[in-house]
Design a protein around this motif. Structure first.
Motif, PDB file in Angstrom:
ATOM      1  N   ARG A 103       0.834  -1.206   0.000  1.00  0.00           N
ATOM      2  CA  ARG A 103       0.000   0.000   0.000  1.00  0.00           C
ATOM      3  C   ARG A 103       0.869   1.257   0.000  1.00  0.00           C
ATOM      4  O   ARG A 103       0.619   2.196  -0.757  1.00  0.00           O
ATOM      5  CB  ARG A 103      -0.926  -0.015   1.224  1.00  0.00           C
ATOM      6  N   ASP A 104       1.903   1.262   0.846  1.00  0.00           N
ATOM      7  CA  ASP A 104       2.772   2.432   0.925  1.00  0.00           C
ATOM      8  C   ASP A 104       3.522   2.668  -0.386  1.00  0.00           C
ATOM      9  O   ASP A 104       3.700   3.820  -0.817  1.00  0.00           O
ATOM     10  CB  ASP A 104       3.759   2.285   2.082  1.00  0.00           C
ATOM     11  N   GLU A 141       3.962   6.026  -5.446  1.00  0.00           N
ATOM     12  CA  GLU A 141       3.998   6.159  -6.895  1.00  0.00           C
ATOM     13  C   GLU A 141       3.092   7.261  -7.401  1.00  0.00           C
ATOM     14  O   GLU A 141       3.260   7.751  -8.502  1.00  0.00           O
ATOM     15  CB  GLU A 141       3.565   4.830  -7.556  1.00  0.00           C
ATOM     16  N   ARG A 142       2.112   7.646  -6.616  1.00  0.00           N
ATOM     17  CA  ARG A 142       1.141   8.667  -7.062  1.00  0.00           C
ATOM     18  C   ARG A 142       1.699  10.052  -6.988  1.00  0.00           C
ATOM     19  O   ARG A 142       2.519  10.446  -6.289  1.00  0.00           O
ATOM     20  CB  ARG A 142      -0.114   8.602  -6.191  1.00  0.00           C
TER      21      ARG A 142
END
Length: 81
Positions: free
Chosen positions: A74-75, A80-81
């Motif tokens: 998740r991290d 990446e966003r």
């Protein structure tokens, strides 16, 4: 603790979600099919519940390997966003 709660206070659905995450799936769509058939949840709702579960200290206490692996994934996606 209520009826159906495990030793660390997670309900059956939460324990089932963690169990599903421990499994491997053979191909595309297999996991979503298992989510619908075994848990009776829409995949979107499943992932909402899973995300909340990753922040629950009771889930970490019950299954630290799975929870920590999923937190790392998740991290990495958030980064990446």
């Amino acid at each position: 603790m209520g009826a159906g709660d495990g030793p660390v206070g997670l309900g059956t659905r939460e324990r089932d979600i963690l169990a599903l995450e421990r499994r491997g799936f053979p191909g595309p769509g297999a996991k979503e099919r298992a989510i619908r058939e075994e848990l009776g949840l829409a995949p979107v709702r499943y992932y909402q519940l899973l995300n909340a579960l990753l922040d629950d200290p009771r889930a970490l206490a019950l299954d630290p390997v799975t929870v920590n692996r999923l937190r790392r994934v998740r991290d990495a996606r958030r980064a990446e966003r």
